[in-house]
Design an enzyme around this catalytic site. Sequence first.
Site, PDB file in Angstrom:
ATOM      1  N   SER A 114       8.143   3.906   8.714  1.00 48.13           N
ATOM      2  CA  SER A 114       7.434   3.839   7.352  1.00 48.13           C
ATOM      3  C   SER A 114       6.440   5.020   7.365  1.00 48.13           C
ATOM      4  O   SER A 114       5.683   5.206   6.371  1.00 48.13           O
ATOM      5  CB  SER A 114       6.798   2.634   7.425  1.00 48.13           C
ATOM      6  OG  SER A 114       5.807   2.283   8.013  1.00 48.13           O
ATOM      7  N   LYS A 151      -0.735   1.791   8.585  1.00 44.83           N
ATOM      8  CA  LYS A 151      -0.547   2.552   7.309  1.00 44.83           C
ATOM      9  C   LYS A 151      -1.693   3.080   6.968  1.00 44.83           C
ATOM     10  O   LYS A 151      -2.981   2.882   7.581  1.00 44.83           O
ATOM     11  CB  LYS A 151      -0.352   1.220   6.194  1.00 44.83           C
ATOM     12  CG  LYS A 151       0.789   0.527   6.465  1.00 44.83           C
ATOM     13  CD  LYS A 151       2.090   1.008   5.946  1.00 44.83           C
ATOM     14  CE  LYS A 151       3.308   0.515   6.241  1.00 44.83           C
ATOM     15  NZ  LYS A 151       3.847   0.261   7.537  1.00 44.83           N
TER      16      LYS A 151
END
Length: 197
Positions: A114, A151
């Site tokens: 991701s 993230k």
Amino acid sequence: MKLSDLIREYKEKTGFSDSEIARRCGVSRSTVMRWSNGDIQRVSTETMQRLSELLGYNIEPQLKCMDISMKLPVLGYVKAGYDLFCEENWLGEEDVSLSDRKKGDYYLKVTGDSMIGCGIMDGSLVLVQKTSSIRNGDIAVILIGEEVTVKKVQLKNGLLILEAANPNTPGRIFTQQEVTSLPVQIIGKVLSCKTYF
């Protein structure tokens, strides 16, 4: 590198006072002040050992301008995605520069894709600095309950937004209530990434 530089950098990183360093090294406060000012440039073997223990690495090669080899632990996995249970697993050690050793605390091995848009690939090692506060746009290691992820973090209008760097992975948005109840915690800032091919 000089002893004064080592002491000043350590004080900046930890916030310790001359008195606290003196207590931990078994010397007087004035001695630590003279180290910081550069008035004392050499120390006894015993004091060098105490300073090395305090700073977390052997300072002798550095004071003698020798090449030094340093390592940081690889403490487990972090998911570039979601749904990975947070668990500390000793995966070994990674060679680091002195600069990385001073800034970072440990490495985590990344699983998932991701964050590929930021150069963080499946199998990469990310260097993490332990902290609970970061700036908007920083890449962080985050605990969501017992799940751990990496993230980009955005704080907007009272919301905590976790952004992926892959269009195939959705971001996640948390209200202040969710941040408290789940909880959602920032446990580290990603400083750099190593990827081996």
